[in-house]
Motif scaffolding. Sequence first.
Motif, PDB file in Angstrom:
ATOM      1  N   TYR A 155       1.258  -1.336   0.012  1.00 49.11           N
ATOM      2  CA  TYR A 155      -0.246  -0.769  -0.157  1.00 49.11           C
ATOM      3  C   TYR A 155       0.710   1.324   0.203  1.00 49.11           C
ATOM      4  CZ  TYR A 155      -4.463   2.769   1.101  1.00 49.11           C
ATOM      5  OH  TYR A 155      -5.458   3.382   0.785  1.00 49.11           O
ATOM      6  N   SER A 156       0.346   2.405  -0.526  1.00 50.92           N
ATOM      7  CA  SER A 156       1.727   3.369  -0.986  1.00 50.92           C
ATOM      8  C   SER A 156       1.053   4.623  -0.026  1.00 50.92           C
ATOM      9  CB  SER A 156       1.737   3.809  -2.209  1.00 50.92           C
ATOM     10  OG  SER A 156       0.522   4.605  -3.070  1.00 50.92           O
ATOM     11  N   GLU A 157      -0.024   4.935  -0.132  1.00 52.62           N
ATOM     12  CA  GLU A 157      -0.518   5.858   1.592  1.00 52.62           C
ATOM     13  C   GLU A 157      -0.057   5.881   2.334  1.00 52.62           C
ATOM     14  OE1 GLU A 157      -1.464   8.822  -0.725  1.00 52.62           O
ATOM     15  OE2 GLU A 157      -0.660   7.958  -2.622  1.00 52.62           O
ATOM     16  N   PRO A 158       0.451   6.775   2.915  1.00 49.04           N
ATOM     17  CA  PRO A 158       0.251   6.749   4.054  1.00 49.04           C
ATOM     18  C   PRO A 158      -0.491   6.394   5.142  1.00 49.04           C
ATOM     19  CG  PRO A 158       1.274   8.975   3.759  1.00 49.04           C
ATOM     20  CD  PRO A 158       0.923   8.304   2.153  1.00 49.04           C
ATOM     21  N   CYS A 159      -0.346   5.421   6.248  1.00 50.05           N
ATOM     22  CA  CYS A 159      -2.058   5.058   7.055  1.00 50.05           C
ATOM     23  C   CYS A 159      -1.450   4.609   7.812  1.00 50.05           C
ATOM     24  CB  CYS A 159      -2.185   3.520   6.161  1.00 50.05           C
ATOM     25  SG  CYS A 159      -0.894   2.243   6.146  1.00 50.05           S
ATOM     26  N   GLY A 160      -0.752   5.489   9.125  1.00 50.95           N
ATOM     27  CA  GLY A 160       0.100   4.830  10.310  1.00 50.95           C
ATOM     28  C   GLY A 160      -0.577   6.941  11.076  1.00 50.95           C
ATOM     29  N   ASP A 161       0.411   6.076  12.439  1.00 55.06           N
ATOM     30  CA  ASP A 161       0.477   7.282  12.815  1.00 55.06           C
ATOM     31  C   ASP A 161       2.112   8.001  12.455  1.00 55.06           C
ATOM     32  OD1 ASP A 161      -0.810   8.300  15.115  1.00 55.06           O
ATOM     33  OD2 ASP A 161      -0.736   6.434  15.622  1.00 55.06           O
ATOM     34  N   ALA A 162       2.818   6.522  12.233  1.00 57.14           N
ATOM     35  CA  ALA A 162       4.473   6.996  11.986  1.00 57.14           C
ATOM     36  C   ALA A 162       4.621   5.954  10.261  1.00 57.14           C
ATOM     37  CB  ALA A 162       5.095   6.754  12.648  1.00 57.14           C
ATOM     38  N   ASP A 163       4.684   6.629   9.167  1.00 58.75           N
ATOM     39  CA  ASP A 163       5.016   5.753   8.211  1.00 58.75           C
ATOM     40  C   ASP A 163       6.626   5.963   7.348  1.00 58.75           C
ATOM     41  OD1 ASP A 163       1.880   4.747   6.184  1.00 58.75           O
ATOM     42  OD2 ASP A 163       2.024   6.328   8.089  1.00 58.75           O
ATOM     43  N   PHE A 164       6.654   4.751   7.906  1.00 54.95           N
ATOM     44  CA  PHE A 164       8.326   4.660   7.154  1.00 54.95           C
ATOM     45  C   PHE A 164       8.523   4.354   5.909  1.00 54.95           C
ATOM     46  CE2 PHE A 164       8.578   4.490  11.440  1.00 54.95           C
ATOM     47  CZ  PHE A 164       9.576   5.321  12.152  1.00 54.95           C
ATOM     48  N   TYR A 165       9.648   4.133   4.898  1.00 53.27           N
ATOM     49  CA  TYR A 165       9.776   3.977   3.340  1.00 53.27           C
ATOM     50  C   TYR A 165      11.427   3.866   3.832  1.00 53.27           C
ATOM     51  CZ  TYR A 165       4.386   6.011   2.401  1.00 53.27           C
ATOM     52  OH  TYR A 165       2.713   6.254   2.299  1.00 53.27           O
ATOM     53  N   PRO A 166      11.338   2.676   3.759  1.00 48.99           N
ATOM     54  CA  PRO A 166      13.179   2.821   3.825  1.00 48.99           C
ATOM     55  C   PRO A 166      13.631   2.714   2.372  1.00 48.99           C
ATOM     56  CG  PRO A 166      11.990   0.332   4.116  1.00 48.99           C
ATOM     57  CD  PRO A 166      10.311   1.813   4.595  1.00 48.99           C
ATOM     58  N   ASN A 167      14.436   3.081   1.743  1.00 49.74           N
ATOM     59  CA  ASN A 167      14.981   3.321   1.010  1.00 49.74           C
ATOM     60  C   ASN A 167      14.462   3.408  -0.646  1.00 49.74           C
ATOM     61  OD1 ASN A 167      17.064   2.047   1.342  1.00 49.74           O
ATOM     62  ND2 ASN A 167      15.598  -0.084   1.787  1.00 49.74           N
ATOM     63  N   GLY A 168      13.630   4.833   0.288  1.00 48.73           N
ATOM     64  CA  GLY A 168      12.552   5.206  -0.889  1.00 48.73           C
ATOM     65  C   GLY A 168      10.398   4.333  -0.940  1.00 48.73           C
ATOM     66  N   GLY A 169      10.811   3.179  -0.326  1.00 46.82           N
ATOM     67  CA  GLY A 169       9.487   2.530  -0.403  1.00 46.82           C
ATOM     68  C   GLY A 169       9.225   1.826  -1.331  1.00 46.82           C
ATOM     69  N   THR A 170       9.928   1.800  -2.339  1.00 48.07           N
ATOM     70  CA  THR A 170       9.316   1.342  -3.893  1.00 48.07           C
ATOM     71  C   THR A 170      10.088  -0.111  -4.084  1.00 48.07           C
ATOM     72  OG1 THR A 170       9.058   2.883  -4.703  1.00 48.07           O
ATOM     73  CG2 THR A 170       8.872   1.356  -6.244  1.00 48.07           C
ATOM     74  N   SER A 171      11.014  -0.433  -4.187  1.00 48.41           N
ATOM     75  CA  SER A 171      11.721  -1.115  -4.371  1.00 48.41           C
ATOM     76  C   SER A 171      13.527  -1.543  -3.452  1.00 48.41           C
ATOM     77  CB  SER A 171      11.747  -1.720  -5.600  1.00 48.41           C
ATOM     78  OG  SER A 171      12.419  -0.719  -5.667  1.00 48.41           O
ATOM     79  N   MET A 172      13.067  -1.906  -2.858  1.00 46.74           N
ATOM     80  CA  MET A 172      14.553  -2.380  -1.785  1.00 46.74           C
ATOM     81  C   MET A 172      16.161  -3.174  -2.201  1.00 46.74           C
ATOM     82  SD  MET A 172      13.279  -1.609   0.677  1.00 46.74           S
ATOM     83  CE  MET A 172      12.072  -0.260  -0.419  1.00 46.74           C
ATOM     84  N   PRO A 173      16.735  -2.286  -2.116  1.00 48.48           N
ATOM     85  CA  PRO A 173      18.571  -2.787  -2.340  1.00 48.48           C
ATOM     86  C   PRO A 173      18.505  -4.340  -2.472  1.00 48.48           C
ATOM     87  CG  PRO A 173      18.617  -1.325  -0.821  1.00 48.48           C
ATOM     88  CD  PRO A 173      17.084  -1.306  -0.752  1.00 48.48           C
ATOM     89  N   GLY A 174      19.345  -5.238  -3.142  1.00 47.82           N
ATOM     90  CA  GLY A 174      19.492  -6.540  -3.307  1.00 47.82           C
ATOM     91  C   GLY A 174      18.645  -7.114  -3.613  1.00 47.82           C
ATOM     92  N   CYS A 175      17.400  -6.539  -4.255  1.00 51.90           N
ATOM     93  CA  CYS A 175      16.273  -7.218  -4.852  1.00 51.90           C
ATOM     94  C   CYS A 175      15.951  -6.979  -5.681  1.00 51.90           C
ATOM     95  CB  CYS A 175      15.017  -6.940  -3.863  1.00 51.90           C
ATOM     96  SG  CYS A 175      14.810  -7.536  -2.643  1.00 51.90           S
TER      97      CYS A 175
END
Length: 281
Positions: free
Chosen positions: A192-212
């Motif tokens: 899910y792309s939109e913020p939906c919590g009190d705190a929303d973390f987007y590691p590495n930008g949130g789209t695709s992760m390093p090494g994947c």
Amino acid sequence: MEEVDEQFISVYRNERNYKYLLYTRGNPLTPQIIIHGVVKSLTNSHFKKNNEIVFLVHGWFGNADNEMNRMLTNAFLRKKELNIIVVDWSELATRNYLTAKRGVVTIGLQLGLFMSWLNYEFGISYEQIHLVGFSLGAHLVGNAGRASGGLVKRITGLDPAGPLWKRDNNRLNKNDARYVEVIHTNTALYGYSEPCGDADFYPNGGTSMPGCWFNVCSHSKGYEYMAASVLFNHLVARECPSLKDVEQNNCFGQFYPMGNSHMSKSRSGLFRVNTGNDFPF
């Protein structure tokens, strides 16, 4: 076209048709089954009523003994003495996506009723409870928290499922617990792309992760980062002014840890942390 199997979902309105599996330091590898409404199933187990309770809830095509549950159970029990309860809803979770998705509300309500039983029968405080859900499981724990009046101390949503959730009011939101934290790792496809919590973390930008190289790998990083952060509390993010700044790695706000096992988290906002390729990142 896939159809929703309503008859199969209706079976799950009976709490005896799925399992609550207890792990503690007294039984870290072999679970004890807790049955909703059966007092002796809890009193004869290793459950310690004064310890925190972490509920782990898998996603679509998950099961009680999958990598997510093993990884997080091991991390939490290594960190401190507590009660881990794995919610096994695999029979429903392994149906087609539409059926599994529709079942999220049903299982979430049942988990809410189970927590209410623990509260009423054993004096367990909602302040002791941390709900952790991955993918569809993130929305499921949101529904459980909602069914408990938002009294649960903390929810952590690990890359909440994205497909068909954008306009669905049953999705995870920040009112589902006293504190709701979300870790987004595959906004490109499964998450899910939109913020939906009190705190929303987007590691590495949130789209695709390093090494994947595949979206499913990025999606699963949600629970891998969580396990690493429980053990080492080292994934320290920076606050970001907007989602655009998250994407552009333009975050220079205050530092705040992503994940971990602390029950006292309180900061809200958007955050980004950049990680390495391999555990513990």
